[in-house]
Design an enzyme around this catalytic site. Structure first.
Site, PDB file in Angstrom:
ATOM      1  CD  GLU A 173      51.499  33.945  59.923  1.00 16.15           C
ATOM      2  OE1 GLU A 173      52.337  34.858  59.870  1.00 16.15           O
ATOM      3  OE2 GLU A 173      51.557  32.925  59.205  1.00 16.15           O
ATOM      4  CD  GLU A 292      49.225  32.603  55.773  1.00 16.63           C
ATOM      5  OE1 GLU A 292      50.447  32.613  55.522  1.00 16.63           O
ATOM      6  OE2 GLU A 292      48.622  33.526  56.347  1.00 16.63           O
TER       7      GLU A 292
HETATM    8  O1  AHR Z   1      51.554  34.309  52.748  1.00 14.81           O
HETATM    9  C1  AHR Z   1      52.521  35.274  53.028  1.00 14.81           C
HETATM   10  C2  AHR Z   1      52.540  35.659  54.508  1.00 14.81           C
HETATM   11  O2  AHR Z   1      52.952  34.548  55.252  1.00 14.81           O
HETATM   12  C3  AHR Z   1      51.218  36.049  55.127  1.00 14.81           C
HETATM   13  O3  AHR Z   1      50.917  37.388  54.944  1.00 14.81           O
HETATM   14  C4  AHR Z   1      51.438  35.750  56.575  1.00 14.81           C
HETATM   15  O4  AHR Z   1      50.249  35.412  57.241  1.00 14.81           O
HETATM   16  C5  AHR Z   1      52.452  34.624  56.575  1.00 14.81           C
HETATM   17  O5  AHR Z   1      53.482  34.858  57.456  1.00 14.81           O
END
Ligand code: AHR
Length: 504
Positions: A173, A292
């Site tokens: 990210e 994610e």
């Molecule tokens: O999954 C929780 C967080 O969400 C992670 O650390 C990050 O990559 C995202 O913003």
């Protein structure tokens, strides 16, 4: 009663279902690692301190890959802290989650856990506070057999065989201002391309994932992807997508339509990949790694709640421990359907996360582990979605949402495994108050003459959940309405429900 219909035809193939679609994610965050997968004093702990009850649940969940060690955590992480004698490892301040990292678990231990859980390890390198050299060092430590200093260090640390890690995330990210070392798309794109080239020089077998946007709402979404791809297209294998959804009080119908947003997200990133591809010679393809995704009640976790004083940052605090409802699980089932629907573009994905932290598996220190509601659609889809995704078009009613306009009331996806002669149909009824009937023409699917298994996740209370006190309150129920007759599958879906039917 609303009615929907569709046709399952094995000649209309979207793409092969890659097992890597059923990945998950373990970050050094909250109680994911410590008091999650690792609790040496627990009654079920094995010789390495890993909870065997958790390993069994991970196996039952059907997880293919596990992304590690972050997440936001990785952008301040020194991988060397987590190798060698545990007693000598430093205790570090984790700026991402305002926690104290003991480094009891690092790469070698986690790789051992991953093997025990039957999963493939996917690593992220730190491109926040570190760069090309540290990524190369980690790759040498992880993947080179022996004969060089860092490979020999791994051997001396008790891991004679290389870890053979194939999937590598180039940072995490990096478009997000919250990220340590956050950069512009131009700066990140150059760094990611340099890192990728160097890593391939060391190990041509790696498959590399560049960071896409942290979510579709980022102000730089779209432009970020284009610029990063312009720098990295010839060096990477995947571009990442991240998305989290949650129910807003009073808008359950809108929440249930979240997979529509995921569909649009994937399709716009795929369009950007195609755009950049069209500008260059060659046939190289870049896929999407949706590494994610989940339901996350992110509003319940505020930066202001973080402990400010680093003197007292806690070890493994109870943070991001969302307790999931039936409605959340129906959305998770729908998000998996969205990933499957795009099997031609999305070939890796990680549900975030795995244990305790926005997770399908919960644990109590010294106590039990249990399945959250979201466990069930993931485990069942991972088990039944085999072979290829088929293109199905659902004819049926729609309803109106504030966020996404008119959306289908019934969603469906089908997979077909020609070798096994099996077909699976996944269905969601997004109505909050009415059952829906569905008819599926399966006459062209070889062997789809009877129902092998049909299960539904639903409850009279769409906000029912499993808890420490009631760990089995919610589970899958048999679906007796599912029958195949004269080449047609008929099934009735209760309101706010997710259903899987396996045929053959
Ligand atoms: O999954 C929780 C967080 O969400 C992670 O650390 C990050 O990559 C995202 O913003």
């Amino acid at each position: 009663m609303p009615h929907a219909s569709l046709t399952v035809d094995p000649s209309f193939v979207v793409g092969a279902v890659d097992r890597r679609l059923f990945g998950s994610f373990v970050e050094h965050l909250g109680r994911a690692v410590y008091d999650g997968i690792y609790e040496p004093a627990h009654a079920t702990a094995d010789e390495d301190g890993f909870r065997k009850d958790v390993i069994e649940l991970v196996r039952e969940l059907g997880v293919s890959t596990v992304r590690y060690p972050g997440g936001n955590f990785v952008s301040g992480y020194r991988w060397e802290d987590g190798v060698g004698p545990v007693a000598d490892r430093p205790r570090r301040l984790d700026l991402a989650w305002h926690s104290l990292e003991t480094n009891e678990i690092g790469l070698d231990e986690f790789a051992r856990w991953s093997a025990k859980a039957g999963t493939e390890l996917m690593l992220a390198v730190n491109l926040g506070t570190r760069g090309v050299q540290e990524a190369l060092d980690l790759l040498e430590y992880a993947n080179v057999r022996s004969g060089s200093t860092l490979a020999d260090l791994r051997v001396a640390n008790g891991t004679p065989d290389p870890h053979g890690v194939v999937l590598w995330c180039l940072g995490n990210e990096m478009d997000g201002p919250w990220q340590l070392g956050h950069r512009s798309a131009d700066d990140y794109g150059k760094l990611a391309a340099q890192t990728a080239r160097a890593m391939r020089q060391l190990d041509p077998g790696v498959r590399l994932i560049a960071c896409g946007s942290s979510n579709r709402q980022m102000p730089t979404f779209g432009a970020w992807e284009r610029t990063v791809l312009e720098h990295t297209y010839d060096e990477i294998d995947y571009l990442s997508c991240h998305a989290y959804y949650h129910e807003t009080p009073g808008d359950l119908p809108g929440f249930l339509a979240s997979p529509v947003d995921m569909d649009r997200f994937i399709e716009s990133v795929a369009a950007t990949i195609d755009h950049v591809r069209a500008l260059r010679p060659g046939r190289r393809r870049v896929d999407i790694s949706f590494d994610e995704w989940n339901v996350w009640y992110v509003d319940r976790y505020h930066d202001e709640d973080k402990v400010t004083d680093p003197q007292v940052w806690p070890v493994a605090p109870r943070i991001l421990e969302d307790s999931y409802t039936v409605a959340d699980a129906v959305v998770v089932g729908g998000l998996l359907m969205s990933l499957l629907r795009h099997a031609d573009r999305v070939t890796a994905a990680s549900m975030a996360q795995l244990v305790n932290v926005i997770a399908p598996i919960m644990t109590e220190p010294g106590g039990p582990s249990w399945r959250q509601t979201t466990f069930f659609p993931f485990a069942t889809t991972s088990r039944l979605a085999r072979g290829e995704t088929l293109s199905v078009s659902v004819a049926g009613p729609t309803y109106s949402t504030a966020a996404y306009g008119d959306v289908p009331l019934v969603d469906a996806v089908a997979t077909h495994d020609a070798a096994a002669g099996s077909t699976a149909v996944f269905l969601v009824n997004r109505s909050v108050d009415a059952s829906a009937t569905v008819s599926v023409d399966v006459s062209r699917a070889p062997g789809a003459t009877s129902v092998a298994e049909a299960v539904t996740l639903w409850d009279d209370d769409p906000h029912a959940r499993n808890t420490l006190d009631q760990p089995n309150r919610v589970g899958l129920r048999p679906t007796p309405s599912a029958v195949v007759d004269g080449g047609e599958l008929r099934v009735t879906l209760p309101p706010v429900s997710w259903t899987a039917v396996s045929l053959g």
